[in-house]
Design a protein around this motif. Structure first.
Motif, PDB file in Angstrom:
ATOM      1  N   LEU A   3     -42.091 -78.129  23.688  1.00 31.35           N
ATOM      2  CA  LEU A   3     -43.065 -78.698  22.763  1.00 31.35           C
ATOM      3  C   LEU A   3     -43.408 -80.138  23.138  1.00 31.35           C
ATOM      4  O   LEU A   3     -44.575 -80.548  23.073  1.00 31.35           O
ATOM      5  CB  LEU A   3     -42.521 -78.643  21.329  1.00 31.35           C
ATOM      6  CG  LEU A   3     -43.362 -79.337  20.245  1.00 31.35           C
ATOM      7  CD1 LEU A   3     -44.732 -78.686  20.141  1.00 31.35           C
ATOM      8  CD2 LEU A   3     -42.641 -79.282  18.903  1.00 31.35           C
ATOM      9  N   VAL A   4     -42.412 -80.893  23.533  1.00 31.33           N
ATOM     10  CA  VAL A   4     -42.631 -82.291  23.897  1.00 31.33           C
ATOM     11  C   VAL A   4     -43.640 -82.400  25.044  1.00 31.33           C
ATOM     12  O   VAL A   4     -44.570 -83.210  25.005  1.00 31.33           O
ATOM     13  CB  VAL A   4     -41.294 -82.959  24.302  1.00 31.33           C
ATOM     14  CG1 VAL A   4     -41.549 -84.350  24.874  1.00 31.33           C
ATOM     15  CG2 VAL A   4     -40.361 -83.032  23.107  1.00 31.33           C
ATOM     16  N   TYR A   5     -43.472 -81.561  26.059  1.00 28.65           N
ATOM     17  CA  TYR A   5     -44.381 -81.592  27.204  1.00 28.65           C
ATOM     18  C   TYR A   5     -45.789 -81.131  26.817  1.00 28.65           C
ATOM     19  O   TYR A   5     -46.787 -81.665  27.304  1.00 28.65           O
ATOM     20  CB  TYR A   5     -43.832 -80.726  28.334  1.00 28.65           C
ATOM     21  CG  TYR A   5     -42.592 -81.288  28.985  1.00 28.65           C
ATOM     22  CD1 TYR A   5     -42.662 -82.457  29.745  1.00 28.65           C
ATOM     23  CD2 TYR A   5     -41.362 -80.661  28.841  1.00 28.65           C
ATOM     24  CE1 TYR A   5     -41.523 -82.987  30.350  1.00 28.65           C
ATOM     25  CE2 TYR A   5     -40.221 -81.180  29.438  1.00 28.65           C
ATOM     26  CZ  TYR A   5     -40.309 -82.347  30.186  1.00 28.65           C
ATOM     27  OH  TYR A   5     -39.184 -82.876  30.779  1.00 28.65           O
ATOM     28  N   GLN A   6     -45.858 -80.132  25.942  1.00 29.71           N
ATOM     29  CA  GLN A   6     -47.165 -79.644  25.502  1.00 29.71           C
ATOM     30  C   GLN A   6     -47.918 -80.719  24.729  1.00 29.71           C
ATOM     31  O   GLN A   6     -49.122 -80.931  24.943  1.00 29.71           O
ATOM     32  CB  GLN A   6     -46.983 -78.392  24.639  1.00 29.71           C
ATOM     33  CG  GLN A   6     -46.504 -77.188  25.425  1.00 29.71           C
ATOM     34  CD  GLN A   6     -46.174 -76.004  24.549  1.00 29.71           C
ATOM     35  OE1 GLN A   6     -46.043 -76.118  23.328  1.00 29.71           O
ATOM     36  NE2 GLN A   6     -45.993 -74.835  25.156  1.00 29.71           N
ATOM     37  N   LEU A   7     -47.218 -81.409  23.845  1.00 33.94           N
ATOM     38  CA  LEU A   7     -47.841 -82.498  23.095  1.00 33.94           C
ATOM     39  C   LEU A   7     -48.220 -83.640  24.026  1.00 33.94           C
ATOM     40  O   LEU A   7     -49.296 -84.238  23.894  1.00 33.94           O
ATOM     41  CB  LEU A   7     -46.887 -83.004  22.016  1.00 33.94           C
ATOM     42  CG  LEU A   7     -46.582 -82.049  20.861  1.00 33.94           C
ATOM     43  CD1 LEU A   7     -45.474 -82.613  19.981  1.00 33.94           C
ATOM     44  CD2 LEU A   7     -47.823 -81.798  20.019  1.00 33.94           C
ATOM     45  N   ALA A   8     -47.353 -83.943  24.963  1.00 31.56           N
ATOM     46  CA  ALA A   8     -47.613 -85.049  25.885  1.00 31.56           C
ATOM     47  C   ALA A   8     -48.872 -84.817  26.707  1.00 31.56           C
ATOM     48  O   ALA A   8     -49.610 -85.758  27.027  1.00 31.56           O
ATOM     49  CB  ALA A   8     -46.403 -85.245  26.806  1.00 31.56           C
ATOM     50  N   LEU A   9     -49.132 -83.574  27.040  1.00 26.92           N
ATOM     51  CA  LEU A   9     -50.313 -83.240  27.840  1.00 26.92           C
ATOM     52  C   LEU A   9     -51.601 -83.646  27.123  1.00 26.92           C
ATOM     53  O   LEU A   9     -52.613 -83.929  27.770  1.00 26.92           O
ATOM     54  CB  LEU A   9     -50.324 -81.738  28.146  1.00 26.92           C
ATOM     55  CG  LEU A   9     -51.302 -81.250  29.214  1.00 26.92           C
ATOM     56  CD1 LEU A   9     -51.003 -81.895  30.562  1.00 26.92           C
ATOM     57  CD2 LEU A   9     -51.244 -79.735  29.336  1.00 26.92           C
ATOM     58  N   THR A  10     -51.579 -83.672  25.795  1.00 26.44           N
ATOM     59  CA  THR A  10     -52.773 -84.046  25.026  1.00 26.44           C
ATOM     60  C   THR A  10     -52.873 -85.552  24.794  1.00 26.44           C
ATOM     61  O   THR A  10     -53.834 -86.018  24.184  1.00 26.44           O
ATOM     62  CB  THR A  10     -52.770 -83.332  23.652  1.00 26.44           C
ATOM     63  OG1 THR A  10     -51.699 -83.849  22.846  1.00 26.44           O
ATOM     64  CG2 THR A  10     -52.604 -81.830  23.814  1.00 26.44           C
ATOM     65  N   GLN A  11     -51.886 -86.307  25.263  1.00 26.23           N
ATOM     66  CA  GLN A  11     -51.848 -87.750  25.026  1.00 26.23           C
ATOM     67  C   GLN A  11     -52.212 -88.580  26.254  1.00 26.23           C
ATOM     68  O   GLN A  11     -52.209 -89.808  26.207  1.00 26.23           O
ATOM     69  CB  GLN A  11     -50.435 -88.152  24.565  1.00 26.23           C
ATOM     70  CG  GLN A  11     -49.965 -87.483  23.283  1.00 26.23           C
ATOM     71  CD  GLN A  11     -50.750 -87.940  22.076  1.00 26.23           C
ATOM     72  OE1 GLN A  11     -51.101 -89.120  21.958  1.00 26.23           O
ATOM     73  NE2 GLN A  11     -51.043 -87.021  21.167  1.00 26.23           N
TER      74      GLN A  11
END
Length: 364
Positions: A3-11
């Motif tokens: 989840l952390v990596y998925q969210l980071a991709l949008t940042q």
């Protein structure tokens, strides 16, 4: 950790939805994007030195810690583009968000999804349309999507709750707030039979530029977008245009030609951007949806009664053929084109035949 990596991709600065999907395609997952070296990232089309540097900047990971805590606290579901939980209909759209935040219990993969949009300054006419139209689907497994705005959106959501139909509001801001605030109670009720969906993380304000972007999700989630009452310059027409661009059906309820609140619907119909409908039955006919299995059975049982011998003969041939053109039908029935055209129109009016493009016909 995924989840952390998925969210980071949008940042990441300089990485939008299209480029994010391209990164996933090349690297295999969001996690692998961040495990790649700068040199590896720069081999991907569209990723230059600056963007590659932004991807590997430590601030990207630091920025998602607060969002992960918010997601956990409020039991929010994160729907990532490459995973099976992501809405299938929306995924077919080229500019679909790479990530969605969802709170609720609605099935976003529901087979029949209707988007309802319209003016914020809705009249009693628009309200009554919402109530009657939605009520017609109370025995069906449908999902109704709208934007939780004043007017038609709110009326549509309320009508769904009244008729126990799942309804989802797509927001132009984060899930940490409700805009407009007057719809907070409505939004809370929707969580019990539906939900709230957004592409924006918590802390995102309901800024004006977010709403046209929000409208593409409303259009993309649905099989058909229904415009109930709208002005020429309203956001509802933007949603209708997006739906047309996605090659999805658009329907509109006509209105008084002297009313500004009907000008948008009338314009869509006049310019062939929307099908004219006056009821749920019209929509079901257009979409080839059965409103209830009982009605279908009743129709089948009553065929012998409502059709005369010539009509029954034509109907049986069409049913047996699956789909047939008027020329082939004329040959098989030994009827003239003019006589056959009259019979086909009668059968279509009785609801037992459906006319297709190219003068083709089939049974419902």
């Amino acid at each position: 950790m995924k989840l952390v990596y998925q969210l980071a991709l949008t940042q990441i600065k300089g990485v939008g939805n299209t480029l994010a999907k391209q990164l996933i395609d090349h690297c295999g997952s969001a996690e692998e994007v961040f495990r790649s070296s700068k040199k590896q990232l720069m081999l991907i089309p569209g990723i230059g030195e600056r963007v590659a540097g932004n991807i590997l900047h430590k601030e990207v990971m630091n920025a998602v810690e607060k969002e992960v805590a918010f997601i956990d606290k409020h039991k929010i579901k994160v729907l990532f583009w490459s995973e099976p939980e992501y809405p299938v209909k929306l995924k077919q759209c080229i500019d679909a968000p790479v990530l969605l935040y969802f709170k609720g219990n609605a099935n976003l993969q529901t087979k029949k999804v209707i988007s309802m949009v319209g003016t914020r300054n809705a009249s009693e006419y628009g309200k009554s349309i919402c109530e009657e139209f939605v009520a017609s689907f109370r025995q069906e497994e449908v999902l109704v999507v709208s934007g939780l705005a004043h007017g038609i959106d709110s009326f549509a959501h309320e009508a769904c709750l009244k008729n126990q139909i799942a309804t989802v509001g797509v927001l132009g801001h984060g899930l940490d707030r409700i805009y407009p605030a007057i719809n907070r109670a409505l939004a809370t009720d929707m969580l019990k039979n539906g939900g709230l969906l957004t592409e924006y993380p918590s802390g995102t304000n309901p800024d004006r530029q977010n709403f046209p972007s929000r409208n593409r999700i409303i259009a993309g989630l649905a099989d058909v977008t229904v415009v109930v009452e709208a002005t020429i310059k309203g956001g509802a027409l933007i949603t209708a245009e997006i739906a047309n661009a996605y090659n999805r059906d658009v329907c509109a309820f006509p209105g008084d030609i002297k009313r500004q609140s009907s000008s948008g619907c009338n314009h869509l119909i006049k310019t062939h951007r929307a099908h004219l409908i006056s009821s749920a039955k019209d929509l079901a006919y257009l979409m080839n949806w059965d409103l209830t299995s009982e009605k279908k059975e009743e129709k089948q049982l009553s065929l012998e009664i409502i059709l005369n011998p010539e009509e029954k003969h034509v109907f049986d041939i069409v049913k047996e053929s699956g789909a047939i053109g008027i020329d082939a039908l004329a040959y098989k029935t030994n009827l003239t084109q003019s006589k056959l055209a009259i019979l086909l129109l009668e059968l279509e009016m009785k609801g037992v035949l459906i006319a297709l493009p190219g003068k083709m016909y089939r049974t419902p």
